[in-house]
Design a protein around this motif. Structure first.
Motif, mmCIF file in Angstrom:
data_model
loop_
_atom_site.group_PDB
_atom_site.id
_atom_site.type_symbol
_atom_site.label_atom_id
_atom_site.label_comp_id
_atom_site.label_asym_id
_atom_site.label_seq_id
_atom_site.Cartn_x
_atom_site.Cartn_y
_atom_site.Cartn_z
ATOM 1 N N GLY A 125 9.896 32.765 87.636
ATOM 2 C CA GLY A 125 8.920 32.653 88.706
ATOM 3 C C GLY A 125 7.593 33.333 88.461
ATOM 4 O O GLY A 125 6.777 33.452 89.381
ATOM 5 N N SER A 126 7.358 33.810 87.210
ATOM 6 C CA SER A 126 6.100 34.483 86.889
ATOM 7 C C SER A 126 5.574 34.015 85.539
ATOM 8 O O SER A 126 6.328 33.511 84.703
ATOM 9 N N GLY A 139 2.021 34.380 89.479
ATOM 10 C CA GLY A 139 3.283 33.730 89.801
ATOM 11 C C GLY A 139 3.261 32.255 89.465
ATOM 12 O O GLY A 139 2.209 31.677 89.189
ATOM 13 N N CYS A 140 4.443 31.617 89.464
ATOM 14 C CA CYS A 140 4.541 30.178 89.245
ATOM 15 C C CYS A 140 5.841 29.680 89.865
ATOM 16 O O CYS A 140 6.786 30.449 90.043
ATOM 17 N N ASN A 141 5.882 28.400 90.161
ATOM 18 C CA ASN A 141 7.074 27.802 90.752
ATOM 19 C C ASN A 141 7.567 26.658 89.884
ATOM 20 O O ASN A 141 6.804 25.746 89.575
ATOM 21 N N GLY A 142 8.818 26.706 89.489
ATOM 22 C CA GLY A 142 9.452 25.591 88.807
ATOM 23 C C GLY A 142 9.014 25.353 87.387
ATOM 24 O O GLY A 142 9.259 24.287 86.828
ATOM 25 N N THR A 143 8.322 26.292 86.773
ATOM 26 C CA THR A 143 7.866 26.127 85.398
ATOM 27 C C THR A 143 8.533 27.164 84.517
ATOM 28 O O THR A 143 8.612 28.340 84.877
#
Length: 346
Positions: free
Chosen positions: A250-251, A261-265
């Motif tokens: 998630g980061s 942060g990041c989502n789904g990567t």
């Protein structure tokens, strides 16, 4: 005024070179759209197809409600302003502006009225009896614009009209062209390789690369949410910083540091950060080694390295700076993520 619609327009030359891949977009009445990209990207070819100066290999072009693929340029209700002005050296400014109207057998009183209106609009009254050789570059460009204006076209096409002017005149003329377009309300398509012209003049920008459209959007969208690493690196002066990073849990991590942060990567990504979104911060998690400082009056550009990457920061004139290590943080929510292979925005 007129709308312009391109549906899968394509250009392939006889030698097999595809100059423009299938391209589609719609331009609204009164909109100012800028085609921008490096030399050889297909922007001028696309403009010339709209003008009727290049044949269309495939696809459909409409100006207003009329399909014009096979319509002669003279019957497309367009006016074009070129890079080289294309003025007749032996004619006065007055005769240059009136030339197209005279060829169309427009009544003399109407020609005089239209020339006077265009001259007043472009501040050319005192130059009407001069020859082009007696004018500055900016004045010659105004004459070329006057010749286009008197035709009352449905569509203006500009092909790098400011390229031959010095920097100061370019700045002045781009403001004048934009103000003139706003006043006249004529749908306009403008080609340039200069991203500053694109950002400051356009209602919407079409970024082209290697014959294809990379992104269509407002200047704000193209700058802050670039669709690809190409757009990120082409639009902006200086361009967006692009760093190799890792996404996990998630980061986004640059080395051992969590940057955003990041989502789904998950996995390797390209991290994009605009120079103005890197903030000097004594407690910041990242350390940049600054080796060059550019003083630009109202602000400074700091050039340095972080890990194996080069990086540029944009700071205000009152920010204390020096060469050597500088701790920084990234403005929350400002980072962009791109696929590390395709370069497309994630």
């Amino acid at each position: 005024m007129a709308q312009v619609s391109l549906n899968n327009i394509r250009k392939v030359y006889p030698n097999g070179v595809e100059a423009v891949t299938p391209s589609s977009f719609h331009i609204q009445d009164g909109e100012f759209v800028v085609l921008v990209g490096p030399s050889g990207c297909g922007k001028s070819t696309l403009l010339r197809m709209i003008a009727g100066l290049e044949d269309i290999t495939d696809g459909t072009l409409k100006i207003g409600e009329r399909e014009v693929n096979d319509t002669d340029p003279a019957h497309r209700d367009i006016a074009m302003v070129f890079q080289n002005y294309a003025l007749y050296p032996h004619m006065t400014v007055r005769k240059n502006i009136a030339y197209g109207l005279k060829n169309r057998k427009t009544p003399a009183d109407e020609i005089a009225r239209k020339v006077a209106e265009a001259s007043a609009l472009l501040n050319l009254d005192e130059y009407l009896d001069r020859k082009p050789s007696q004018l500055s570059g900016g004045q010659r460009q105004r004459v070329a614009m006057g010749r286009a204006i008197v035709r009352d076209p449905a569509l203006f096409l500009f092909d790098e009209p400011l390229s031959n002017l010095d920097a100061k005149l370019r700045n002045q003329m781009r403001i004048e062209i934009k103000a003139l377009q706003r006043r006249l309300g004529v749908t306009s398509i403008y080609v340039t390789h200069d991203q500053v012209e694109a950002m400051t003049m356009a209602d919407r920008i079409i970024v082209m690369n290697a014959g294809k459209i990379e992104q269509i959007g407002t200047p704000e969208e193209v700058y802050h949410r670039p669709a690809s690493t190409f757009v990120a690196s082409f639009m902006g002066a200086p361009p967006m910083n692009l760093l190799s990073a890792q996404a996990r849990d998630g980061s986004v991590h640059y080395g051992d540091t969590v940057v955003t942060g990041c989502n789904g990567t998950e996995g390797q990504v390209t991290l994009g950060i605009r120079p103005e979104d890197i903030l000097p911060d004594d407690n910041g998690p990242l350390a940049i080694h600054v080796d060059i400082i550019e003083e630009l009056g109202a602000h400074r550009l700091l050039h340095g390295s972080i890990g194996d990457d080069r990086l540029t920061m944009h700071v205000g004139k009152d920010t204390p700076v020096s060469t050597g290590p500088v701790s920084v943080s990234v403005k929350p929510g400002a980072a962009s993520l791109f696929h590390h292979q395709t370069g497309q925005r994630l």
